[in-house]
Scaffold this motif. Sequence first.
Motif, PDB file in Angstrom:
ATOM      1  N   GLU A   7      -6.887   8.796   3.262  1.00 57.32           N
ATOM      2  CA  GLU A   7      -7.536   9.120   4.525  1.00 57.32           C
ATOM      3  C   GLU A   7      -6.956  10.424   5.051  1.00 57.32           C
ATOM      4  OE1 GLU A   7      -6.675   6.110   7.552  1.00 57.32           O
ATOM      5  OE2 GLU A   7      -5.109   5.331   6.269  1.00 57.32           O
ATOM      6  N   GLY A   8      -7.456  10.871   6.159  1.00 54.08           N
ATOM      7  CA  GLY A   8      -7.013  12.140   6.735  1.00 54.08           C
ATOM      8  C   GLY A   8      -7.878  13.286   6.240  1.00 54.08           C
ATOM      9  N   ASP A   9      -7.862  14.381   6.976  1.00 53.36           N
ATOM     10  CA  ASP A   9      -8.768  15.498   6.678  1.00 53.36           C
ATOM     11  C   ASP A   9      -8.089  16.758   6.177  1.00 53.36           C
ATOM     12  OD1 ASP A   9     -11.124  14.181   7.200  1.00 53.36           O
ATOM     13  OD2 ASP A   9     -11.139  14.724   9.307  1.00 53.36           O
ATOM     14  N   GLN A  10      -6.814  16.740   5.933  1.00 54.89           N
ATOM     15  CA  GLN A  10      -6.159  17.976   5.534  1.00 54.89           C
ATOM     16  C   GLN A  10      -5.782  17.988   4.058  1.00 54.89           C
ATOM     17  OE1 GLN A  10      -5.255  15.998   8.036  1.00 54.89           O
ATOM     18  NE2 GLN A  10      -3.319  15.108   7.510  1.00 54.89           N
ATOM     19  N   TRP A  25     -14.817   8.560   2.604  1.00 57.59           N
ATOM     20  CA  TRP A  25     -15.282   8.475   1.213  1.00 57.59           C
ATOM     21  C   TRP A  25     -16.522   9.343   0.996  1.00 57.59           C
ATOM     22  CZ3 TRP A  25     -12.533   6.852  -2.685  1.00 57.59           C
ATOM     23  CH2 TRP A  25     -13.155   6.678  -3.920  1.00 57.59           C
ATOM     24  N   GLN A  26     -17.451   9.275   1.920  1.00 60.72           N
ATOM     25  CA  GLN A  26     -18.670  10.081   1.799  1.00 60.72           C
ATOM     26  C   GLN A  26     -18.347  11.572   1.854  1.00 60.72           C
ATOM     27  OE1 GLN A  26     -20.908   8.247   4.996  1.00 60.72           O
ATOM     28  NE2 GLN A  26     -22.150   7.083   3.538  1.00 60.72           N
ATOM     29  N   LYS A  27     -17.461  11.963   2.744  1.00 57.75           N
ATOM     30  CA  LYS A  27     -17.123  13.370   2.907  1.00 57.75           C
ATOM     31  C   LYS A  27     -16.354  13.927   1.720  1.00 57.75           C
ATOM     32  CE  LYS A  27     -14.600  16.586   5.877  1.00 57.75           C
ATOM     33  NZ  LYS A  27     -13.894  16.761   7.146  1.00 57.75           N
ATOM     34  N   TRP A  28     -15.316  13.214   1.276  1.00 56.13           N
ATOM     35  CA  TRP A  28     -14.390  13.776   0.293  1.00 56.13           C
ATOM     36  C   TRP A  28     -14.735  13.460  -1.158  1.00 56.13           C
ATOM     37  CZ3 TRP A  28     -11.612  17.635   1.883  1.00 56.13           C
ATOM     38  CH2 TRP A  28     -11.293  17.718   3.240  1.00 56.13           C
ATOM     39  N   THR A  29     -15.581  12.444  -1.403  1.00 54.50           N
ATOM     40  CA  THR A  29     -15.961  12.133  -2.792  1.00 54.50           C
ATOM     41  C   THR A  29     -17.469  12.231  -3.003  1.00 54.50           C
ATOM     42  OG1 THR A  29     -16.334   9.741  -2.596  1.00 54.50           O
ATOM     43  CG2 THR A  29     -14.038  10.481  -2.919  1.00 54.50           C
ATOM     44  N   ILE A  30     -18.199  12.624  -1.969  1.00 55.40           N
ATOM     45  CA  ILE A  30     -19.666  12.650  -1.995  1.00 55.40           C
ATOM     46  C   ILE A  30     -20.188  11.255  -2.396  1.00 55.40           C
ATOM     47  CG2 ILE A  30     -21.728  13.929  -2.736  1.00 55.40           C
ATOM     48  CD1 ILE A  30     -19.643  15.677  -1.338  1.00 55.40           C
ATOM     49  N   ASP A  31     -19.555  10.241  -1.820  1.00 53.06           N
ATOM     50  CA  ASP A  31     -19.933   8.832  -2.019  1.00 53.06           C
ATOM     51  C   ASP A  31     -19.889   8.419  -3.499  1.00 53.06           C
ATOM     52  OD1 ASP A  31     -20.418   6.408  -0.843  1.00 53.06           O
ATOM     53  OD2 ASP A  31     -22.593   6.619  -0.879  1.00 53.06           O
ATOM     54  N   ASN A  32     -18.894   8.872  -4.209  1.00 51.11           N
ATOM     55  CA  ASN A  32     -18.708   8.547  -5.632  1.00 51.11           C
ATOM     56  C   ASN A  32     -18.597   7.035  -5.816  1.00 51.11           C
ATOM     57  OD1 ASN A  32     -16.761   7.938  -7.983  1.00 51.11           O
ATOM     58  ND2 ASN A  32     -17.507  10.007  -8.403  1.00 51.11           N
ATOM     59  N   SER A  38     -11.831  17.440  -7.372  1.00 49.19           N
ATOM     60  CA  SER A  38     -10.369  17.312  -7.421  1.00 49.19           C
ATOM     61  C   SER A  38      -9.904  16.042  -6.722  1.00 49.19           C
ATOM     62  CB  SER A  38      -9.693  18.550  -6.832  1.00 49.19           C
ATOM     63  OG  SER A  38      -9.992  18.687  -5.462  1.00 49.19           O
ATOM     64  N   VAL A  39     -10.613  15.616  -5.677  1.00 47.38           N
ATOM     65  CA  VAL A  39     -10.267  14.369  -4.988  1.00 47.38           C
ATOM     66  C   VAL A  39     -10.469  13.187  -5.933  1.00 47.38           C
ATOM     67  CG1 VAL A  39     -10.872  12.817  -3.086  1.00 47.38           C
ATOM     68  CG2 VAL A  39     -10.748  15.288  -2.692  1.00 47.38           C
ATOM     69  N   ILE A  40     -11.585  13.170  -6.640  1.00 45.05           N
ATOM     70  CA  ILE A  40     -11.874  12.089  -7.582  1.00 45.05           C
ATOM     71  C   ILE A  40     -10.824  12.060  -8.699  1.00 45.05           C
ATOM     72  CG2 ILE A  40     -13.540  11.281  -9.315  1.00 45.05           C
ATOM     73  CD1 ILE A  40     -15.725  12.407  -7.307  1.00 45.05           C
ATOM     74  N   TYR A  82       0.837  -1.200   0.000  1.00 50.99           N
ATOM     75  CA  TYR A  82       0.000   0.000   0.000  1.00 50.99           C
ATOM     76  C   TYR A  82       0.865   1.240   0.000  1.00 50.99           C
ATOM     77  CZ  TYR A  82       0.598   0.540   5.124  1.00 50.99           C
ATOM     78  OH  TYR A  82       1.100   0.714   6.388  1.00 50.99           O
ATOM     79  N   VAL A  83       0.272   2.301  -0.552  1.00 52.98           N
ATOM     80  CA  VAL A  83       0.925   3.605  -0.562  1.00 52.98           C
ATOM     81  C   VAL A  83      -0.030   4.588   0.108  1.00 52.98           C
ATOM     82  CG1 VAL A  83       0.134   4.046  -2.944  1.00 52.98           C
ATOM     83  CG2 VAL A  83       1.978   5.438  -1.963  1.00 52.98           C
ATOM     84  N   PHE A  84       0.463   5.249   1.153  1.00 53.89           N
ATOM     85  CA  PHE A  84      -0.310   6.264   1.859  1.00 53.89           C
ATOM     86  C   PHE A  84      -0.198   7.542   1.044  1.00 53.89           C
ATOM     87  CE2 PHE A  84      -0.944   9.678   4.896  1.00 53.89           C
ATOM     88  CZ  PHE A  84      -2.053   9.243   5.599  1.00 53.89           C
ATOM     89  N   LEU A  85      -1.273   7.899   0.351  1.00 53.18           N
ATOM     90  CA  LEU A  85      -1.243   9.040  -0.563  1.00 53.18           C
ATOM     91  C   LEU A  85      -1.401  10.357   0.178  1.00 53.18           C
ATOM     92  CD1 LEU A  85      -3.320   7.531  -3.496  1.00 53.18           C
ATOM     93  CD2 LEU A  85      -0.849   7.906  -3.396  1.00 53.18           C
ATOM     94  N   LYS A  86      -0.567  11.304  -0.198  1.00 56.88           N
ATOM     95  CA  LYS A  86      -0.605  12.644   0.391  1.00 56.88           C
ATOM     96  C   LYS A  86      -1.212  13.590  -0.642  1.00 56.88           C
ATOM     97  CE  LYS A  86       3.376  11.590   3.204  1.00 56.88           C
ATOM     98  NZ  LYS A  86       4.773  11.889   3.491  1.00 56.88           N
ATOM     99  N   PRO A  87      -2.245  14.341  -0.241  1.00 54.86           N
ATOM    100  CA  PRO A  87      -2.966  15.168  -1.211  1.00 54.86           C
ATOM    101  C   PRO A  87      -2.166  16.314  -1.808  1.00 54.86           C
ATOM    102  CG  PRO A  87      -3.732  15.635   1.009  1.00 54.86           C
ATOM    103  CD  PRO A  87      -2.811  14.456   1.107  1.00 54.86           C
TER     104      PRO A  87
END
Length: 144
Positions: free
Chosen positions: A94-97, A132-139, A104-106, A61-66
Amino acid sequence: MAQLGGWGLDVSNHSGKFGVATAQRMVAEGWNRLIVSTYDRDIARAQAEAAVSAGMELQAYVFLKPDLDPVVQVSAALNKMTDLPLTRLWLDVEGDQGWGDPGSVIQFIERAVEVCVGRNVPTGIYTSRGWWQKWTIDNQDFAH
């Protein structure tokens, strides 16, 4: 060869390097899949090589940084696993920052997935339902 069923164990760079004897104990305890973090190349390689030598299925796994390019991050993660029988790369989001708006997240996730597709590496997305629900609007575009 990928194994079906069984138990998988997630290890990170905090788990440190370990050898074949440790991986063999994992197998004896019923673990047949190891999922290694690609954060630290030396630790990831040691863990991955031990797992493969012990007969475990290898995933990573790779922990992706935005704030970093997803293509660069995923490419670097896959390069750390070069010549190993990797059966899947998990994209850890994951994470909120710093994630930005859902569009843009998608796009960010699409670019990360495209690297795996281009290198013929099965991929999955590791996150929580709330994230997922918060950052992609449940895409649902990645449901496959």
